[in-house]
Each structure stands twice: as structure tokens, then as C-alpha cells.
Design a protein around this motif. Structure first.
Motif, short mmCIF file in Angstrom:
data_model
loop_
_atom_site.label_atom_id
_atom_site.label_comp_id
_atom_site.label_asym_id
_atom_site.label_seq_id
_atom_site.Cartn_x
_atom_site.Cartn_y
_atom_site.Cartn_z
N ASP A 261 50.27 57.97 65.84
CA ASP A 261 49.25 58.96 66.19
C ASP A 261 49.48 60.20 65.34
N VAL B 233 49.17 64.24 65.91
CA VAL B 233 49.07 65.15 67.05
C VAL B 233 49.06 66.61 66.59
N GLY C 133 51.39 68.91 70.66
CA GLY C 133 51.56 67.53 71.08
C GLY C 133 50.29 66.85 71.54
N THR D 189 50.59 66.15 62.96
CA THR D 189 51.98 65.74 62.81
C THR D 189 52.09 64.28 63.25
N VAL E 247 53.45 60.92 64.78
CA VAL E 247 54.28 60.38 65.86
C VAL E 247 54.24 58.86 65.72
N THR F 132 55.85 54.94 66.97
CA THR F 132 56.59 54.09 67.89
C THR F 132 56.86 52.77 67.17
N SER G 215 58.57 57.07 71.45
CA SER G 215 57.84 57.71 70.34
C SER G 215 58.75 58.68 69.61
N HIS G 216 58.56 58.74 68.29
CA HIS G 216 59.38 59.62 67.44
C HIS G 216 58.47 60.60 66.72
N LEU G 217 58.64 61.89 66.99
CA LEU G 217 57.90 62.94 66.30
C LEU G 217 58.59 63.16 64.96
N LEU G 218 57.87 62.93 63.87
CA LEU G 218 58.45 63.00 62.54
C LEU G 218 57.94 64.25 61.81
N ASN H 95 53.17 65.93 58.02
CA ASN H 95 51.81 66.36 58.34
C ASN H 95 50.84 65.66 57.40
#
Length: 196
Positions: A114, A116, A120, A167, A169, A171, A178-181, A184
Motif C-alpha cells: 500500500d 499511505v 498512516g 510511503t 508499506v 507485507t 506490515s513493514h513501513l519502509l 516515497n
């Protein structure tokens, strides 16, 4: 006459043992060495072929390592991303899934992704890029698989620059975390590949 469960179980087990013993011989088997007969007029001939000295190795049904690795779980993977590359109007980032467990594990199909907002909130679900089939990758410890995320810097419906970025995200396949990376990307025409 009444019978107890113990008596029924004993009779059943005895009958089963007798049946199995009778099923093991088909007439082609070599004679099994047993105790010497009490009286014999001639000695038994020795077999002409020597007995094998070792048994062939066969996989154990109770071995410690399964034939096919289990799916990678949340704790088995480190998820990271490389920098965003630019080619014409395409923006691309490579996501890496590294097996950090001491055992082999498998990744199958597509990661979830995703884009985001900074808070978030979901901007866009990243679509799966068409593929002929979903791969099944077996990762040994410290091995990595990759997927790439692409997006367009141009809104294809208007021809204008894509109005927003988000940003990333991700999985990993077969997992729920989920991993926020720190990546951008524009939200226009965002797609993700299968792992490979």
C-alpha cells in the motif's frame, strides 16, 4: 457372556498380529534362519549370496527437516527496500525479503503493498502486476528474494504530473506483519511484482 474392554482389546490385538504374520510371506521369500532342527541327516546349505553389510539410506518419516520447507513467518524475514530509481516517468523501488531464521522457509506469490499518508492513512492499494504464475521460492538461511514496486510520475488519465506521493508499506507473502519502509512513490499506476 459379558466381556471387558481389556479382554476385547487383547483378543483384537492378538488376531491382528496373527493376520499380519500370515500376510508377510508370499512363497518367494528366502528362508529365515531359525534355531537348528533337533535332528538332521544333512547340514543346511549356506546361502550363495552374501548378506548386505549396510542398509540403503532412506529418508526418515520422522526426520528433523521436512521435505518441503514451511512458509516463511513474520519472525523469519527481514524486509527492506532500496532507493527509488527513475526511468522516464517510471519510479521503481526494490523490496528485499531476507530469511533471518536458522531454517529454510518458502515464499509464495505476491507481497501485499500500500501507499499511505504520513499519518498512516491509505492512499492507494498497490495492484499486483500480471504474471504467468505465482512463484514458490525456498529461501535458505540468509538468502533473499525480491519484488519491485513501480509507479508512474504522470497521471495517465490527465497527462499531468501525479498529484500525490505515498510511503510504501509492504507485507511479505504468507505473513501478516506490515513493514513501513522509507520509500516515497507516486500513487499513480502503482503495481508490485511477485517475489523472485
Amino acid at each position: 457372556m459379558t466381556t471387558t474392554p481389556l479382554l476385547r482389546a487383547t483378543v483384537t490385538a492378538t488376531a491382528l498380529a496373527v493376520l499380519l504374520a500370515g500376510c508377510g510371506s508370499d512363497g518367494d521369500d528366502q528362508p529365515v534362519a531359525g534355531p537348528a532342527p533337533l535332528s538332521s541327516s544333512a547340514p543346511e546349505p549356506s546361502p550363495t549370496t552374501p548378506a548386505p553389510t549396510s542398509q540403503p539410506s532412506t529418508p526418515s518419516a520422522t526426520g528433523s527437516e521436512p521435505a518441503v520447507p514451511l512458509a516463511c513467518g513474520n519472525a523469519d524475514l527481514d524486509v527492506s527496500a532500496g532507493p527509488v530509481s527513475e526511468t522516464d516517468t517510471t519510479r521503481q523501488a526494490t523490496v528485499t525479503f531476507t530469511n533471518i531464521s536458522p531454517n529454510a522457509c518458502a515464499l509464495v506469490s505476491f507481497p501485499g503493498a500500500d501507499l499511505v499518508t504520513a499519518a498512516g492513512g491509505l492512499l492507494v492499494h498497490v495492484a499486483r502486476r500480471p504474471a504467468n504464475s505465482a512463484p514458490h521460492l525456498e529461501l535458505q538461511p540468509r538468502e533473499a528474494a525480491r519484488a519491485d514496486v513501480q509507479a508512474s510520475a504522470v497521471d495517465t488519465t490527465t497527462g499531468q504530473p501525479c498529484g500525490r506521493t505515498g510511503t510504501l508499506v509492504v507485507t511479505a507473502p504468507n505473513t501478516t506483519e506490515s513493514h513501513l519502509l522509507p520509500v516515497n512513490l507516486p500513487i499513480c499506476e502503482a503495481t508490485i511484482s511477485a517475489v523472485g
